[in-house]
Design a protein around this motif. Structure first.
Motif, PDB file in Angstrom:
ATOM      1  N   UNK A  96      -6.102   7.306  -4.891  1.00 33.02           N
ATOM      2  CA  UNK A  96      -5.218   6.768  -3.870  1.00 33.02           C
ATOM      3  C   UNK A  96      -4.844   7.866  -2.871  1.00 33.02           C
ATOM      4  N   UNK A  97      -4.481   9.058  -3.382  1.00 31.55           N
ATOM      5  CA  UNK A  97      -4.088  10.156  -2.489  1.00 31.55           C
ATOM      6  C   UNK A  97      -5.259  10.617  -1.634  1.00 31.55           C
ATOM      7  N   UNK A  98      -6.432  10.554  -2.202  1.00 28.08           N
ATOM      8  CA  UNK A  98      -7.617  10.995  -1.451  1.00 28.08           C
ATOM      9  C   UNK A  98      -7.901  10.025  -0.308  1.00 28.08           C
ATOM     10  N   UNK A  99      -7.751   8.724  -0.608  1.00 28.38           N
ATOM     11  CA  UNK A  99      -7.974   7.754   0.453  1.00 28.38           C
ATOM     12  C   UNK A  99      -6.937   7.915   1.564  1.00 28.38           C
ATOM     13  N   UNK A 100      -5.761   8.314   1.165  1.00 33.84           N
ATOM     14  CA  UNK A 100      -4.715   8.546   2.156  1.00 33.84           C
ATOM     15  C   UNK A 100      -4.787   9.942   2.780  1.00 33.84           C
TER      16      UNK A 100
ATOM     17  N   UNK B 286       3.921   5.759  -5.548  1.00 34.16           N
ATOM     18  CA  UNK B 286       3.812   5.834  -7.011  1.00 34.16           C
ATOM     19  C   UNK B 286       2.728   6.853  -7.402  1.00 34.16           C
ATOM     20  N   UNK B 287       1.600   6.818  -6.682  1.00 35.57           N
ATOM     21  CA  UNK B 287       0.513   7.759  -6.986  1.00 35.57           C
ATOM     22  C   UNK B 287       0.940   9.202  -6.732  1.00 35.57           C
TER      23      UNK B 287
ATOM     24  N   UNK C  25      10.903  21.119 -23.651  1.00 35.88           N
ATOM     25  CA  UNK C  25       9.964  20.720 -22.613  1.00 35.88           C
ATOM     26  C   UNK C  25       8.748  20.056 -23.244  1.00 35.88           C
ATOM     27  N   UNK C  26       8.373  18.914 -22.649  1.00 38.73           N
ATOM     28  CA  UNK C  26       7.213  18.173 -23.149  1.00 38.73           C
ATOM     29  C   UNK C  26       6.281  17.879 -21.990  1.00 38.73           C
ATOM     30  N   UNK C  27       4.971  17.934 -22.239  1.00 35.75           N
ATOM     31  CA  UNK C  27       4.032  17.623 -21.169  1.00 35.75           C
ATOM     32  C   UNK C  27       4.088  16.153 -20.804  1.00 35.75           C
ATOM     33  N   UNK C  28       3.788  15.813 -19.570  1.00 35.01           N
ATOM     34  CA  UNK C  28       3.800  14.392 -19.167  1.00 35.01           C
ATOM     35  C   UNK C  28       2.739  13.615 -19.937  1.00 35.01           C
ATOM     36  N   UNK C  29       3.066  12.394 -20.298  1.00 36.43           N
ATOM     37  CA  UNK C  29       2.150  11.613 -21.122  1.00 36.43           C
ATOM     38  C   UNK C  29       1.282  10.682 -20.333  1.00 36.43           C
ATOM     39  N   UNK C  30       0.712  11.154 -19.232  1.00 36.75           N
ATOM     40  CA  UNK C  30      -0.162  10.309 -18.435  1.00 36.75           C
ATOM     41  C   UNK C  30      -1.568  10.331 -19.008  1.00 36.75           C
ATOM     42  N   UNK C  31      -2.236   9.168 -18.888  1.00 36.09           N
ATOM     43  CA  UNK C  31      -3.618   9.103 -19.341  1.00 36.09           C
ATOM     44  C   UNK C  31      -4.541   9.604 -18.224  1.00 36.09           C
ATOM     45  N   UNK C  32      -5.757   9.886 -18.620  1.00 36.01           N
ATOM     46  CA  UNK C  32      -6.735  10.379 -17.654  1.00 36.01           C
ATOM     47  C   UNK C  32      -6.992   9.324 -16.572  1.00 36.01           C
ATOM     48  N   UNK C  33      -7.005   8.035 -16.960  1.00 38.70           N
ATOM     49  CA  UNK C  33      -7.265   6.983 -15.989  1.00 38.70           C
ATOM     50  C   UNK C  33      -6.132   6.892 -14.966  1.00 38.70           C
ATOM     51  N   UNK C  34      -4.907   7.078 -15.441  1.00 37.60           N
ATOM     52  CA  UNK C  34      -3.773   7.005 -14.519  1.00 37.60           C
ATOM     53  C   UNK C  34      -3.837   8.126 -13.476  1.00 37.60           C
ATOM     54  N   UNK C  35      -4.139   9.311 -13.933  1.00 41.62           N
ATOM     55  CA  UNK C  35      -4.178  10.434 -13.002  1.00 41.62           C
ATOM     56  C   UNK C  35      -5.350  10.291 -12.051  1.00 41.62           C
ATOM     57  N   UNK C  36      -6.501   9.850 -12.576  1.00 47.49           N
ATOM     58  CA  UNK C  36      -7.659   9.688 -11.708  1.00 47.49           C
ATOM     59  C   UNK C  36      -7.388   8.645 -10.640  1.00 47.49           C
ATOM     60  N   UNK C  37      -6.765   7.531 -11.022  1.00 51.82           N
ATOM     61  CA  UNK C  37      -6.458   6.475 -10.049  1.00 51.82           C
ATOM     62  C   UNK C  37      -5.480   6.989  -8.991  1.00 51.82           C
ATOM     63  N   UNK C  38      -4.485   7.749  -9.430  1.00 48.87           N
ATOM     64  CA  UNK C  38      -3.514   8.285  -8.471  1.00 48.87           C
ATOM     65  C   UNK C  38      -4.193   9.238  -7.493  1.00 48.87           C
ATOM     66  N   UNK C  39      -5.090  10.037  -7.987  1.00 47.74           N
ATOM     67  CA  UNK C  39      -5.788  10.980  -7.103  1.00 47.74           C
ATOM     68  C   UNK C  39      -6.699  10.238  -6.136  1.00 47.74           C
TER      69      UNK C  39
ATOM     70  N   UNK D  72       0.823  -1.219   0.000  1.00 48.01           N
ATOM     71  CA  UNK D  72       0.000   0.000   0.000  1.00 48.01           C
ATOM     72  C   UNK D  72       0.849   1.257   0.000  1.00 48.01           C
ATOM     73  N   UNK D  73       1.939   1.233   0.807  1.00 42.97           N
ATOM     74  CA  UNK D  73       2.829   2.391   0.862  1.00 42.97           C
ATOM     75  C   UNK D  73       3.511   2.617  -0.486  1.00 42.97           C
ATOM     76  N   UNK D  74       3.846   1.484  -1.124  1.00 42.90           N
ATOM     77  CA  UNK D  74       4.470   1.592  -2.454  1.00 42.90           C
ATOM     78  C   UNK D  74       3.503   2.195  -3.459  1.00 42.90           C
TER      79      UNK D  74
END
Length: 774
Positions: free
Chosen positions: A72-76, A37-38, A56-70, A31-33
């Motif tokens: 995780x951060x929200x739960x924490x 990552x998130x 300079x290039x914008x990060x190539x994260x998908x919407x699903x990746x960012x939503x999942x990371x958020x 979970x900490x890992x």
């Protein structure tokens, strides 16, 4: 040792609580890992980048990746920490934006080109959008980012940016030819920064406006908060544009109201600009109307203020041009209901009056005409009459001090405006009695309180009809009645036919309605004397025909006749007078005639050696030429000795009349000879006819001179009272004078006497109390 063990236990519990929150009860440290990552992914997705760096290039994260990371951060419960870190990153990275702001502003300071400011604004918008969170992380994150971005932006914008922003906004209101084909007056001068911008890569104002005035630019203003930040500057651009348009198109346009056309122009030109600037993104007219309600009210107020300022500057000329300027007065009336500039209007009009009207070079008739026009105009602008009360007071006080004011008013009343000036009264105005101030009835259902800016004596001076207003300049109408008597006497003595008498009779009938029959009884007696004189002359002519046709008047009813130029007619004139007087005494045994030849005229036919001269002249000219029948040479002093008490200037003027007609010649200074034969260069004809000489008004003592003569009778009493008892009211002076012998004046007559003394500087009046002028 016990305290240390407890502290270690407390710290261990906290660490375990934090680990559990981040690890979320997952096996091991998986979970900490996942949290780590998130966190790294979310921070990298939000990290500001340098868009000026091509690598300079914008990060190539998908919407699903960012939503999942958020998630995780929200739960924490670490999203607030992420926002703090993101805000700190924006602050640290703002140095890139500051560098570009400095570059653009340096370029603007060199060129004064507002297009540079527009490029800066669009560039700042690019920075804002590049750093704005692109993922759905909640409205709170976006609002916090916008606030921080604008805070750092406004902190670094130099003071010169405000001027550049205003110049840029100026460009958005350059009128295109399709909207305002003739408004070239709004284009800037070639020496202004605006003109410099126009000449930069632009072939015409319309092309420049096409590039500058775009929704994209105003959208950038809104995005960066510039509209709210510089709202006053943006509004001032519109205000300046409106002011220039009103000054250019409405100045001295008085025939019809301009507000309806201005409102249409606002709808066509200003409202679209306001919609783009203040209501971006509106989808309907109703939505735009709701968004523009506040700012639209401000701009409508500004239109009214500009029109009111313009008409206030022009008010004196508007009054002069009335009634052709009625449209401007309607505009002013409407504007004053919206804009509180009544005091400014009064101040401007009084200042113009002092400068252009109330000075010795202005004729009294001109001042009266302007006063009457002021009354009519201000009644349109302010029907209650408060403005008129405040504006008219200096005019009334100035007219009261002028010696010929009463005579000028009376001359208009009887239609005796010989100079061709404008009449004070309209023929359409009904003839009505003079109005006086009425006692206010507070029980009247329609009673209204005085306006808030009304003066202390407003009700007493409330305007009525024009004549009543003019007469109220003085405390008593008795002054006007006496002047009417004097003027009627002058006109009647100058009448040469029955038609003239009838004309004066009609005037008196009209004046009876205004002043009352009792006040004009003396005028009736004078008219009756004219009729009786005609009848008496007809009787005398039937008994003994005579070429003398005198006007016989009653001494006690006519104004005092000036006897300072009384003359004695010589020769045949004296014989004719004596013969007529003898026949008159036969018809009227109880009366005697006292001849006043200086008030009449003589029709002469002079038979000379080579010509006959026909002229109508005053009696003094006739007396002098009669004496030349006795001797062909006379000096001025000898002639004066023969005709009576005549001033030397008057004698010279009479003799020069005959010199002009070629009958006399001044051979030596003060010595005249008769020319029986016309001199060379003259035109000897059998009957040369001289033009009829222009006659002066009969020398009748004016009403003011009569008043001063009468005030001398009671002056010692009045002077003693005011010296011993101090300032006194009119009624108290009247009551004290009743103790004086032979005092028979009414209150109105006494008011006229005191007013005459005030004009001579003997008395002053203040707050209704008369006092000596020390």
């Amino acid at each position: 040792m016990a305290a240390s063990a407890a502290l270690r236990a407390q710290v261990a519990a906290k660490w375990q609580e934090s680990f559990n929150r981040l690890n979320r009860t997952e096996p091991g440290i998986s979970g900490l890992t996942n949290y780590s990552h998130a966190w790294n992914l979310a921070r990298e997705a939000l990290r500001p980048m340098d868009i000026s760096d091509p690598k300079a290039k914008p990060p190539g994260f998908s919407l699903e990746q960012v939503r999942h990371a958020c998630e995780v951060l929200n739960k924490c419960r670490r999203l607030p920490i992420l926002l703090e870190v993101f805000t700190a990153d924006v602050k640290e990275s703002f140095v890139w934006i500051n560098r570009e702001i400095d570059a653009y502003m340096a370029q603007y300071q060199e060129t004064n080109d507002p297009v540079v400011v527009s490029q800066l604004v669009l560039r700042l918008r690019q920075w804002y959008l590049a750093w704005k969170p692109k993922y759905p992380l909640g409205s709170h994150l976006t609002a916090s980012y916008t606030l921080n971005f604008q805070t750092h932006l406004f902190a670094h914008l130099p003071p010169e940016f405000a001027a550049g922003f205003k110049a840029l906004c100026d460009l958005t209101l350059i009128p295109s030819e399709s909207i305002l084909p003739a408004q070239h007056a709004f284009l800037p001068s070639t020496s202004s920064p605006l003109a410099t911008a126009m000449s930069t890569d632009m072939s015409s104002p319309s092309q420049l406006q096409t590039q500058i005035h775009t929704p994209t630019l105003f959208s950038a203003f809104d995005t960066l908060g510039l509209i709210d930040r510089y709202d006053s500057l943006l509004a001032s651009v519109g205000y300046t544009f409106i002011s220039a348009h009103i000054s250019s198109t409405c100045a001295r346009q008085w025939t019809k109201p301009v507000l309806p056309e201005l409102r249409k122009w606002m709808t066509d030109v200003i409202v679209p600009w306001l919609v783009v600037g203040y209501a971006p993104g509106c989808k309907s007219a109703e939505e735009a109307r709701g968004m523009l309600q506040g700012v639209g009210s401000r701009f409508d107020f500004w239109v009214n203020k500009c029109v009111c300022d313009l008409r206030t500057e022009e008010i004196f000329d508007i009054i002069i041009d009335y009634p052709e300027s009625a449209g401007a007065l309607e505009d002013l009336k409407e504007c004053l209901q919206r804009v509180d500039q009544r005091a400014a209007l009064v101040s401007a009009l009084r200042k113009a009056q002092r400068k252009r009207l109330l000075h010795p070079a202005a004729e009294t008739k001109v001042i009266l005409s302007q006063y009457v026009a002021t009354i009519r105009c201000l009644r349109i602008v302010d029907p209650p009459g408060v403005l008129l009360y405040k504006v008219a007071d200096p005019i009334r006080r100035y007219l009261r001090d002028r010696p010929d004011t009463i005579r000028a008013i009376v001359a208009n009343l009887v239609g005796d405006d010989d100079d061709g000036g404008e009449a004070l009264l309209d023929d359409s105005e009904p003839v009505q009695p003079l109005q006086t101030a009425e006692v206010e009835d507070y029980t009247e259902p329609n009673w209204e309180p005085e306006p808030i800016d009304a003066g202390r004596d407003f009700r007493l001076n409330k305007p009525s009809d024009i004549i009543s207003t003019l007469v109220s300049i003085y405390d008593s109408k008795d002054l006007f009645v006496k002047e009417l008597q004097v003027m009627l006497a002058q006109r009647l003595l100058g009448v040469r036919d029955e038609e003239g008498v009838e004309r004066e009779r009609r005037n008196i009938e009209i004046l009876k309605i205004r002043f009352g029959e009792a006040a004009l009884q003396v005028c009736e007696v004078m008219l009756r004397d004219m009729t009786d004189s005609k009848r008496i002359d007809q009787h005398v002519q039937t008994q003994k025909p005579s070429i003398v046709h005198p006007t016989i008047i009653s001494k006690q009813f006519w104004p005092s006749l000036d006897s300072s130029t009384d003359i004695v007619m010589p020769g045949q004139f004296q014989t004719l007078q004596e013969a007529y007087a003898k026949e008159f005494m036969t018809f009227k045994p109880d009366k005697r005639l006292k001849w006043l030849p200086h008030l009449g005229t003589v029709d002469l036919e002079l038979e000379l050696a080579d010509r006959v001269v026909v002229a109508t002249v005053p009696a003094l000219e006739a007396a002098f030429i009669e004496l030349f029948s006795e001797s062909a040479r006379w000096t001025v002093d000898d002639l004066r000795a023969r005709v009576g008490a005549v001033e030397r200037p008057a004698a010279l003027k009479a003799l020069l009349t005959w010199v002009d007609l070629g009958v006399l010649k001044e051979e030596n200074e003060g010595e005249f000879i008769l020319l029986e034969t016309a001199e060379e260069g003259g035109h000897a004809r059998s009957r040369p006819t001289a033009p009829v000489m222009a006659m002066e008004e009969p020398p009748i003592v004016s009403s003011q001179e009569q008043e001063m003569a009468q005030i001398q009778v009671y002056w010692k009493f009045i002077e003693g009272m005011l010296t011993n008892l101090g300032p006194m009211s009119l009624d108290r002076v009247h009551g004290m004078l009743k103790l004086a012998p032979d005092y028979d004046r009414t209150m109105d007559q006494l008011a006229g006497l005191l007013e005459a003394a005030r004009r001579e500087g003997m008395l002053v009046v203040r707050d209704g109390l008369w006092r000596l002028n020390k």
